[in-house]
Design an enzyme around this catalytic site. Sequence first.
Site, PDB file in Angstrom:
ATOM      1  N   LYS A   1     -84.316 -36.704  95.444  1.00  0.00           N
ATOM      2  CA  LYS A   1     -83.618 -37.189  96.640  1.00  0.00           C
ATOM      3  C   LYS A   1     -83.352 -38.699  96.509  1.00  0.00           C
ATOM      4  O   LYS A   1     -84.265 -39.460  96.174  1.00  0.00           O
ATOM      5  CB  LYS A   1     -84.494 -36.920  97.876  1.00  0.00           C
ATOM      6  CG  LYS A   1     -83.830 -37.336  99.156  1.00  0.00           C
ATOM      7  CD  LYS A   1     -84.741 -37.101 100.353  1.00  0.00           C
ATOM      8  CE  LYS A   1     -84.159 -37.815 101.552  1.00  0.00           C
ATOM      9  NZ  LYS A   1     -85.114 -37.962 102.622  1.00  0.00           N
TER      10      LYS A   1
ATOM     11  N   ASN B   1     -66.884 -28.973 103.613  1.00  0.00           N
ATOM     12  CA  ASN B   1     -65.807 -29.081 104.606  1.00  0.00           C
ATOM     13  C   ASN B   1     -66.080 -28.107 105.747  1.00  0.00           C
ATOM     14  O   ASN B   1     -67.093 -27.414 105.745  1.00  0.00           O
ATOM     15  CB  ASN B   1     -64.453 -28.820 103.947  1.00  0.00           C
ATOM     16  CG  ASN B   1     -64.405 -27.453 103.316  1.00  0.00           C
ATOM     17  OD1 ASN B   1     -64.476 -26.445 103.998  1.00  0.00           O
ATOM     18  ND2 ASN B   1     -64.309 -27.410 101.987  1.00  0.00           N
TER      19      ASN B   1
END
Length: 400
Positions: free
Chosen positions: A285, A206
């Site tokens: 990934k 955030n």
Amino acid sequence: MSSSILLGITGGISAYKIPSLVRLMVKAGMNVQVVMTLSASKFVTPMTLATLSGNPVYCDMWGERDRPSVEHIFLADAARIAIIAPATANFIGKLAHGIADDMLTTVMMAFNKPVLIYPAMNINMYNNPILKENLERLMSLGYQVMAPEKGDLACGWVGEGRMPEPEAIFLEVKRRLAPRDMDGLRVLVTAGPTEEPLDPVRFLTNRSSGKMGVAIAKRALQRGAKVCLVSGPLKVSVPVGVDHIKVRTALEMMEKVLELFHESDMVFKAAAVADFRPEFTCREKIKKGDLDPTVNLICNPDILATLGSKKWPDQVLVGFAAETTDPIENARVKLKKKNVDILVLNDVTQPGAGFDCDTNVVRLLFRNGDEEQLSLMSKEDVADKIISRAIEMRRHSRER
Ligand code: PMT
């Protein structure tokens, strides 16, 4: 009352940084009285310093004076603290041996309050045993000698001898002048975001910068507390003197906070902890087309609510709430549900409030139902207000 600072400047090249220090101090409401040596006036002009400080600058003993008083005694009596920056080897030698042959050394002979000395010079001068002996003598007499920094020196050498930046000197002065109403208190602060990894290169996070939590840690330290800061990745630096534990995820933060909670008198939970985390973190990934791109989220534990269920009566627990809709109603629910003493509500939709800015607009909600709306102010000033309320609350609960 404004704080009176006697700022002594001696003739070193880093005197060129002192006007910035004066500006910072004056902006913070301090009354700065500059006394400088004639050598210092070759590096920075008395007129610059008089203009920035708003006070006449003293360079020598014998100029025309407005006041009929004994000037060097008046200057020594008026200040709460003296800062000598930069302090040359010559000045240090004179001070250590009681030589008072100009205005600054004479004022210092009459000065009986805290003195911070910032030596700044070439590394070989700094390592000269005569200088070292003089500094030791000053320290044994109660002067505070502040270690110079390492780095590029104006003379071309690299090493110890640099004067700290004006901001660092200013913070030190502010810390020394702050009310020490948290002496002996152990404070735990959380700050910043958490990061919840999806794979080795991606994560959910955030916009928290950590500024609010770091401001609390800084002000608590300046007010005398022993401060431990548990934080996610920060966009600001942590003041020297704060014990800093770095974490990444909500689970890591929870573990550290629970470890420290029982030994903390006050806890300020300014971190923006992720409510959810990906159910699985891929070890490799994730490649385009590898997987269905849907991410399953699961709930993180609520650290604040866990602390609320464990807190003992005179421990003060301060939670935060970042809200975008029905802020006051939602905050009132959080205050009760998480069993906190003070809930700091930021309505993050307001300009100058909440994430990643230097200011905040908050409403404080107290356990007893009282509420206090604060206006727009710097995060440091907000921190001070919150801390003051937490101290009052602790005092009341101990009196009962
Ligand atoms: O870091 P800055 O850029 O300076 O921004 C400051 C800030 C906006 C992040 C800060 O002032 C703030 O409001 N922090 C709390 C933000 C938040 O997570 O609010 P919340 O309403 O989601 O959580 C309420 C409280 O529960 C918070 O004290 C939070 O730390 C805590 N919490 C939340 C979730 C969780 N899993 N565990 C928790 O402990």
